[in-house]
Design a protein around this motif. Structure first.
Motif, mmCIF file in Angstrom:
data_model
loop_
_atom_site.group_PDB
_atom_site.id
_atom_site.type_symbol
_atom_site.label_atom_id
_atom_site.label_comp_id
_atom_site.label_asym_id
_atom_site.label_seq_id
_atom_site.Cartn_x
_atom_site.Cartn_y
_atom_site.Cartn_z
ATOM 1 N N ALA A 205 0.857 -1.187 0.000
ATOM 2 C CA ALA A 205 0.000 0.000 0.000
ATOM 3 C C ALA A 205 0.893 1.237 0.000
ATOM 4 C CB ALA A 205 -0.910 -0.015 1.225
ATOM 5 N N PRO A 206 1.382 1.642 -1.175
ATOM 6 C CA PRO A 206 2.293 2.794 -1.228
ATOM 7 C C PRO A 206 1.600 4.092 -0.852
ATOM 8 C CG PRO A 206 1.691 2.078 -3.436
ATOM 9 C CD PRO A 206 1.147 1.052 -2.496
ATOM 10 N N LYS A 207 2.403 5.103 -0.596
ATOM 11 C CA LYS A 207 1.894 6.407 -0.188
ATOM 12 C C LYS A 207 0.923 6.968 -1.224
ATOM 13 C CE LYS A 207 3.610 10.893 1.442
ATOM 14 N NZ LYS A 207 4.836 11.703 1.703
ATOM 15 N N ILE A 208 -0.185 7.523 -0.758
ATOM 16 C CA ILE A 208 -1.185 8.122 -1.634
ATOM 17 C C ILE A 208 -0.685 9.469 -2.147
ATOM 18 C CG2 ILE A 208 -3.559 8.999 -1.773
ATOM 19 C CD1 ILE A 208 -3.388 5.968 -1.468
ATOM 20 N N ARG A 209 -0.926 9.727 -3.427
ATOM 21 C CA ARG A 209 -0.561 11.008 -4.045
ATOM 22 C C ARG A 209 -1.829 11.787 -4.384
ATOM 23 N NH1 ARG A 209 2.013 8.734 -9.219
ATOM 24 N NH2 ARG A 209 0.041 7.613 -9.007
ATOM 25 N N LYS A 210 -1.693 13.088 -4.509
ATOM 26 C CA LYS A 210 -2.835 13.935 -4.849
ATOM 27 C C LYS A 210 -3.521 13.443 -6.125
ATOM 28 C CE LYS A 210 -5.487 17.677 -5.180
ATOM 29 N NZ LYS A 210 -6.631 17.923 -4.290
ATOM 30 N N GLU A 211 -2.725 13.086 -7.126
ATOM 31 C CA GLU A 211 -3.296 12.702 -8.420
ATOM 32 C C GLU A 211 -4.061 11.376 -8.368
ATOM 33 O OE1 GLU A 211 1.296 12.166 -8.787
ATOM 34 O OE2 GLU A 211 -0.120 13.545 -7.805
ATOM 35 N N ASP A 212 -3.873 10.593 -7.312
ATOM 36 C CA ASP A 212 -4.623 9.342 -7.179
ATOM 37 C C ASP A 212 -6.116 9.593 -6.998
ATOM 38 O OD1 ASP A 212 -2.328 7.770 -7.375
ATOM 39 O OD2 ASP A 212 -1.958 7.840 -5.221
ATOM 40 N N GLY A 213 -6.467 10.825 -6.607
ATOM 41 C CA GLY A 213 -7.878 11.141 -6.414
ATOM 42 C C GLY A 213 -8.640 11.408 -7.697
ATOM 43 N N GLN A 214 -7.954 11.569 -8.821
ATOM 44 C CA GLN A 214 -8.643 11.883 -10.076
ATOM 45 C C GLN A 214 -9.472 10.691 -10.551
ATOM 46 O OE1 GLN A 214 -6.548 14.263 -12.912
ATOM 47 N NE2 GLN A 214 -7.400 13.161 -14.650
ATOM 48 N N ILE A 215 -10.720 10.937 -10.866
ATOM 49 C CA ILE A 215 -11.645 9.874 -11.249
ATOM 50 C C ILE A 215 -11.499 9.543 -12.723
ATOM 51 C CG2 ILE A 215 -14.093 9.297 -11.539
ATOM 52 C CD1 ILE A 215 -14.622 11.083 -9.058
ATOM 53 N N ASP A 216 -11.435 8.263 -13.007
ATOM 54 C CA ASP A 216 -11.481 7.752 -14.377
ATOM 55 C C ASP A 216 -12.867 7.142 -14.567
ATOM 56 O OD1 ASP A 216 -11.301 6.425 -16.789
ATOM 57 O OD2 ASP A 216 -9.345 5.530 -16.379
ATOM 58 N N TRP A 217 -13.719 7.850 -15.309
ATOM 59 C CA TRP A 217 -15.120 7.425 -15.449
ATOM 60 C C TRP A 217 -15.278 6.157 -16.270
ATOM 61 C CZ3 TRP A 217 -18.419 9.389 -12.171
ATOM 62 C CH2 TRP A 217 -18.181 10.651 -11.637
ATOM 63 N N ARG A 218 -14.199 5.681 -16.870
ATOM 64 C CA ARG A 218 -14.267 4.411 -17.614
ATOM 65 C C ARG A 218 -14.253 3.211 -16.668
ATOM 66 N NH1 ARG A 218 -9.425 6.479 -21.399
ATOM 67 N NH2 ARG A 218 -8.741 6.993 -19.270
ATOM 68 N N LYS A 219 -13.939 3.440 -15.419
ATOM 69 C CA LYS A 219 -13.957 2.357 -14.441
ATOM 70 C C LYS A 219 -15.391 2.032 -14.023
ATOM 71 C CE LYS A 219 -9.399 3.162 -12.404
ATOM 72 N NZ LYS A 219 -8.666 3.450 -11.135
ATOM 73 N N PRO A 220 -15.617 0.822 -13.470
ATOM 74 C CA PRO A 220 -16.957 0.494 -12.974
ATOM 75 C C PRO A 220 -17.383 1.449 -11.854
ATOM 76 C CG PRO A 220 -15.592 -1.478 -13.138
ATOM 77 C CD PRO A 220 -14.682 -0.309 -13.360
ATOM 78 N N ALA A 221 -18.671 1.665 -11.748
ATOM 79 C CA ALA A 221 -19.189 2.572 -10.722
ATOM 80 C C ALA A 221 -18.767 2.139 -9.327
ATOM 81 C CB ALA A 221 -20.712 2.651 -10.820
ATOM 82 N N ARG A 222 -18.723 0.833 -9.079
ATOM 83 C CA ARG A 222 -18.336 0.372 -7.729
ATOM 84 C C ARG A 222 -16.886 0.754 -7.414
ATOM 85 N NH1 ARG A 222 -20.505 -3.027 -3.863
ATOM 86 N NH2 ARG A 222 -18.959 -3.843 -2.392
ATOM 87 N N SER A 223 -16.014 0.689 -8.399
ATOM 88 C CA SER A 223 -14.614 1.081 -8.180
ATOM 89 C C SER A 223 -14.517 2.562 -7.809
ATOM 90 C CB SER A 223 -13.777 0.802 -9.425
ATOM 91 O OG SER A 223 -13.689 -0.583 -9.672
ATOM 92 N N ILE A 224 -15.308 3.393 -8.492
ATOM 93 C CA ILE A 224 -15.282 4.825 -8.193
ATOM 94 C C ILE A 224 -15.915 5.094 -6.827
ATOM 95 C CG2 ILE A 224 -15.994 7.113 -9.001
ATOM 96 C CD1 ILE A 224 -15.980 5.934 -11.859
ATOM 97 N N TRP A 225 -16.967 4.352 -6.504
ATOM 98 C CA TRP A 225 -17.569 4.449 -5.157
ATOM 99 C C TRP A 225 -16.520 4.163 -4.089
ATOM 100 C CZ3 TRP A 225 -18.983 -0.057 -2.030
ATOM 101 C CH2 TRP A 225 -19.746 0.260 -0.889
#
Length: 318
Positions: A205-225
């Motif tokens: 579980a590497p350190k979270i970066r600011k850019e990790d918060g950007q949503i990719d709408w091509r992913k399943p809705a559950r993944s974005i949830w």
């Protein structure tokens, strides 16, 4: 038998909870706590003491704040405390071997996962991101590797649908503090024997970066949830809306999956009194609470009343 001298090392809110439990337990003498140097914080970016330092001040405990633990003077400062045991919780630096070797009973770590799963800096966020149904806390003996040391005790907890990064953090912090004070006496007495971590099931579980918060709408809705839940309070899950003034960042605070409701990913399917629905790679996402950059967190209907966002509009896809 004299009380053990226990040096506590930690920085974050999770560590503060462990320190509070340790002090309340009266299991030993705490000659000092070690925490990270004050870092810029708040709107004014003024140097701000860590949560652990704030609690140490309230408890009138001496505080050490070395910039780098690998420096010889930092090792000497900790050695001068003559620790029998060092407890580490979310400190923020890897302990060098010179520090690991100081206490006669070694160093114990409070880690917020069921090791060997989620070694690293962000186990709470990754447990939610990866749709785990449970997680927990491990008390482990420390060694030179990143969260690779032998396990002493573990305690599980269920990840609930209503959990987010903040609620799960707070629950694991409480569990970690309780488990720590339950483990120390048995460990010091030799009644709890360390066991090597299994070779199977290792993950990181590497350190979270600011850019990790950007949503990719091509992913399943559950993944974005899961992304929205995992990244509360930081960095938040966000998308961008095109406006005449340029892209506008929108941070999502609360969402729900709409099964079977699909469309072209990132397209707004509904925008009205019933809320905001956005198409994903599979299913769709109903946005219940969101926040415009520089604005307040609002329920979707209140947000839409003051901020134009219409059905058929496309958000940044990733």
């Amino acid at each position: 038998m004299p009380e053990p001298r226990i040096v506590f090392m930690g920085t974050s809110e999770l560590a503060r909870t462990s320190l509070g439990a340790l002090v309340q337990s009266g299991l030993g003498t705490i000659p000092a706590i070690v925490t990270q140097p004050d870092r810029p914080g708040g709107r004014a970016l003024k140097p701000t003491p860590s949560p652990v330092k704030q609690l140490a001040r309230e408890l009138h405990l001496p505080v050490l704040q070395p910039e780098r633990l690998r420096h010889a003077d930092a090792v000497a400062q900790i050695a001068a405390l003559e620790p029998d045991l060092i407890i580490v919780a979310a400190y923020g630096q890897i302990l060098p071997q010179a520090v690991l070797d100081l206490p006669r009973h070694g160093c114990l770590n409070v880690h917020a996962s069921l090791l060997p799963k989620y070694r690293g800096a962000a186990p709470i966020q990754y447990a939610i991101l990866n749709d785990e149904s449970q997680t927990g806390v491990t008390i482990m003996q420390m060694e030179a590797g990143m969260d690779t040391g032998p396990i002493l005790t573990q305690r599980e907890t269920e990840i609930l649908p209503g959990d987010d990064g903040m609620t799960l953090h707070d629950r694991l912090a409480r569990i970690g503090g309780q488990l720590l004070v339950e483990t120390i006496p048995g460990y010091l007495a030799g009644d709890i024997q360390p066991r090597a971590q299994p070779m199977e099931g290792v993950s990181h579980a590497p350190k979270i970066r600011k850019e990790d918060g950007q949503i990719d709408w091509r992913k399943p809705a559950r993944s974005i949830w899961n992304q929205v839940r995992a990244f509360i309070p930081w960095p938040g899950a966000y998308t961008r809306q095109s406006t005449s003034e340029g892209p506008r960042l929108l941070k999502l605070w609360k969402v729900a999956v709409e099964p079977g409701c699909g469309g072209d990913p990132s397209v707004v399917l509904e925008a009205g009194a019933a809320g905001l629905v956005i198409a994903c790679g599979s299913d769709s996402l109903r946005v219940l609470e969101l926040q415009r950059e520089g604005g307040r967190r609002l329920e979707a209907a209140a947000f839409l009343a003051g901020h134009p966002l219409r059905a058929g509009e496309r958000l940044a896809i990733s």
